[in-house]
Design a protein around this motif. Structure first.
Motif, PDB file in Angstrom:
ATOM      1  N   ARG A  27      13.514  10.153  -8.341  1.00 41.71           N
ATOM      2  CA  ARG A  27      12.818  11.158  -7.298  1.00 41.71           C
ATOM      3  C   ARG A  27      12.301  10.700  -6.214  1.00 41.71           C
ATOM      4  N   THR A  28      11.772  11.774  -5.254  1.00 41.83           N
ATOM      5  CA  THR A  28      11.227  11.001  -4.028  1.00 41.83           C
ATOM      6  C   THR A  28       9.547  10.674  -4.405  1.00 41.83           C
ATOM      7  N   PHE A  29       8.947   9.870  -4.056  1.00 37.41           N
ATOM      8  CA  PHE A  29       7.770   9.431  -4.209  1.00 37.41           C
ATOM      9  C   PHE A  29       6.705   9.563  -2.878  1.00 37.41           C
ATOM     10  N   TYR A  30       5.771  10.264  -2.876  1.00 35.90           N
ATOM     11  CA  TYR A  30       5.291  10.313  -1.570  1.00 35.90           C
ATOM     12  C   TYR A  30       4.111   9.168  -1.385  1.00 35.90           C
ATOM     13  N   THR A  31       3.332   8.833  -2.558  1.00 32.63           N
ATOM     14  CA  THR A  31       2.427   7.917  -2.340  1.00 32.63           C
ATOM     15  C   THR A  31       2.678   7.010  -3.623  1.00 32.63           C
ATOM     16  N   MET A  32       2.677   5.707  -3.078  1.00 32.91           N
ATOM     17  CA  MET A  32       2.810   4.725  -4.169  1.00 32.91           C
ATOM     18  C   MET A  32       1.822   3.530  -3.916  1.00 32.91           C
ATOM     19  N   VAL A  47      -4.039  -1.562  -4.095  1.00 34.00           N
ATOM     20  CA  VAL A  47      -3.609  -1.076  -2.719  1.00 34.00           C
ATOM     21  C   VAL A  47      -2.745   0.019  -2.925  1.00 34.00           C
ATOM     22  N   VAL A  48      -2.834   0.769  -2.084  1.00 37.84           N
ATOM     23  CA  VAL A  48      -1.880   2.188  -1.740  1.00 37.84           C
ATOM     24  C   VAL A  48      -1.377   2.561  -0.461  1.00 37.84           C
ATOM     25  N   ILE A  49      -0.130   3.078  -0.334  1.00 41.88           N
ATOM     26  CA  ILE A  49       0.331   3.459   0.753  1.00 41.88           C
ATOM     27  C   ILE A  49       1.121   4.717   0.805  1.00 41.88           C
ATOM     28  N   SER A  50       0.934   5.432   1.877  1.00 40.96           N
ATOM     29  CA  SER A  50       1.486   6.685   2.004  1.00 40.96           C
ATOM     30  C   SER A  50       2.978   6.897   2.229  1.00 40.96           C
ATOM     31  N   ARG A  51       3.526   7.777   2.284  1.00 37.99           N
ATOM     32  CA  ARG A  51       5.106   7.784   2.323  1.00 37.99           C
ATOM     33  C   ARG A  51       5.690   7.321   3.541  1.00 37.99           C
ATOM     34  N   SER A  52       4.972   7.433   4.851  1.00 37.17           N
ATOM     35  CA  SER A  52       5.364   7.058   5.882  1.00 37.17           C
ATOM     36  C   SER A  52       5.150   5.695   6.227  1.00 37.17           C
ATOM     37  N   GLY A  53       4.041   5.213   5.508  1.00 36.21           N
ATOM     38  CA  GLY A  53       3.486   3.864   5.721  1.00 36.21           C
ATOM     39  C   GLY A  53       2.503   3.485   6.443  1.00 36.21           C
ATOM     40  N   ASP A  54       2.030   5.050   7.123  1.00 42.07           N
ATOM     41  CA  ASP A  54       1.136   4.489   8.414  1.00 42.07           C
ATOM     42  C   ASP A  54      -0.473   4.594   7.833  1.00 42.07           C
ATOM     43  N   ARG A  55      -0.567   4.908   6.459  1.00 43.90           N
ATOM     44  CA  ARG A  55      -1.825   4.989   5.896  1.00 43.90           C
ATOM     45  C   ARG A  55      -1.799   4.026   4.458  1.00 43.90           C
ATOM     46  N   THR A  56      -2.632   3.122   4.707  1.00 45.74           N
ATOM     47  CA  THR A  56      -2.874   2.194   3.660  1.00 45.74           C
ATOM     48  C   THR A  56      -4.410   2.155   3.485  1.00 45.74           C
ATOM     49  N   TYR A  57      -4.693   1.586   2.169  1.00 45.66           N
ATOM     50  CA  TYR A  57      -5.859   1.392   1.576  1.00 45.66           C
ATOM     51  C   TYR A  57      -6.007   0.274   0.728  1.00 45.66           C
ATOM     52  N   TYR A  58      -6.840  -0.626   1.070  1.00 46.99           N
ATOM     53  CA  TYR A  58      -6.763  -1.930  -0.001  1.00 46.99           C
ATOM     54  C   TYR A  58      -8.197  -2.318  -0.571  1.00 46.99           C
ATOM     55  N   ALA A  59      -7.949  -2.684  -1.949  1.00 46.13           N
ATOM     56  CA  ALA A  59      -9.451  -2.818  -2.537  1.00 46.13           C
ATOM     57  C   ALA A  59     -10.136  -4.139  -1.622  1.00 46.13           C
ATOM     58  N   ASP A  60     -11.274  -4.274  -1.606  1.00 44.36           N
ATOM     59  CA  ASP A  60     -12.031  -5.223  -0.707  1.00 44.36           C
ATOM     60  C   ASP A  60     -11.583  -6.507  -1.450  1.00 44.36           C
TER      61      ASP A  60
END
Length: 125
Positions: A27-32, A47-60
């Motif tokens: 299936r298609t996943f939006y957030t991984m 860490v997490v990344i949005s579907r488009s890859g333009d948003r990420t968030y990292y643990a410190d």
């Protein structure tokens, strides 16, 4: 059938690098995202990344050393890990959800519906 299959783990010396891959199917996943669990410790967000890859968030703890990316054509997410430290030793799990990325929630493990089997990363000192 939905599957997440991680690869790329291994043994590396401190200061070294590894690249993990997570191939998704079914299936298609939006957030991984990537999470990890060290022996005797609770699972923690990496860490997490949005579907488009333009948003990420990292643990410190990994910011500036790890880089997440994704190739939607291949349905694969990658985690490049540089300057590895012994404290990065853990089983790394890929996680995926059909939910859209949220800066408020996507770091939470409970937001993910599918998990890979994990890949061991061991960093020697």
């Amino acid at each position: 059938q939905v599957q997440l299959v991680e690869s790329g783990g291994g043994l590396v010396q401190a200061g070294g690098s590894l690249r993990l891959s997570c191939a998704a199917s079914g299936r298609t996943f939006y957030t991984m995202g990537w999470f990890r669990q060290a022996p005797g410790k609770e699972r923690e967000f990496v860490v997490v990344i949005s579907r488009s890859g333009d948003r990420t968030y990292y643990a410190d703890s990994v910011k500036g050393r790890f880089t997440i990316s994704r190739d939607n054509a291949k349905n694969t997410v990658y985690l490049r890990m540089n300057s590895l430290k012994p404290e990065d030793t853990a089983v790394y799990y890929c996680a995926a959800t059909a939910k859209y990325y949220s800066g408020s929630y996507s770091w939470k493990g409970t937001e993910y519906d599918y998990w890979g089997q994990g890949t061991q990363v061991t960093v020697s000192s």
